[in-house]
Enzyme design. Sequence first.
Site, short mmCIF file in Angstrom:
data_model
loop_
_atom_site.label_atom_id
_atom_site.label_comp_id
_atom_site.label_asym_id
_atom_site.label_seq_id
_atom_site.Cartn_x
_atom_site.Cartn_y
_atom_site.Cartn_z
N TYR A 1 0.96 -1.15 0.13
CA TYR A 1 0.10 -0.09 0.02
C TYR A 1 0.84 1.22 0.07
CZ TYR A 1 -3.38 3.34 1.75
OH TYR A 1 -4.27 4.70 1.92
N LYS B 1 1.37 3.90 -3.06
CA LYS B 1 0.67 5.48 -2.79
C LYS B 1 1.63 6.41 -3.08
CE LYS B 1 -3.66 5.41 -1.85
NZ LYS B 1 -4.85 6.01 -2.48
#
Length: 264
Positions: free
Chosen positions: A164, A168
């Site tokens: 993640y 990002k």
Amino acid sequence: MPSYVVAGASRGLGLEFVEQLAKPGNIVFAMARNPSQSKGLQALSKKPEVHILKADITDPVGLRAAAAEVAKVTGGSLDVLINNAAYVSKKYEFLQIDEFATEQELIDDFKLSFDTNVLGPVLTTNAFLPLLRKGHVKKVLTLSTGIADAPFVLKAEYAYSPAYCVSKTGVEMANVKYAIKYKKEGFVFLAISPGVVNTAEEPAAPEIIPKLQEMAAAFQKVAPHFKGPIEPNESVSAMLSVLDRATIKDSGSFVSHLGTREWL
């Protein structure tokens, strides 16, 4: 009459964006992969300002069809795109980068994270760019996270959510690339952290609570004033205020709901 597309509108922050934007004078397109399964979205669809779009952000064909639906309502333009949809695995959220049970699980989680968190906003932005170029506002807001800020992560020593966080970080650079290309056309592209927001739909499992406490301690190492999550309405209201104030000089920036790179 400003027009907005909110991608990833079925729950949490996306649903809150739709709710706050759905006021007289606005046109709001709430886009979700399965909008019929969202009770909140179905309730908001009764408002005259809200239009529902069914599309997956990783599906270029579906996104083009959604853009065509928007064009029918607006006459071919769009003012603001909000890229809210994202993926984080509940199964792997509190693993470190070398703790996956198998290499295939690591590969799958990184690929799905990249497809959703980087390619998804890129494909969505590309699909709606022809409409945005005909809009008056020309703003794109893409949700990121403070735990994708490398200097912060180093200070906090926050080792979890590797796929993640990495993905990002990638979407922040994609935002920069758009900002560079479309600066002369007056576009504003922002990547934004919503802060730490309470979007849970059910209580945390008992085995997760120590991890959440560890995460809070890591954040407090950098920001001793951090007291815990804020609510979605507070976060979205603040982010919309940041978006409203943003000008071309801010394009390409990573900011938070506080209007700076500080997000706690």
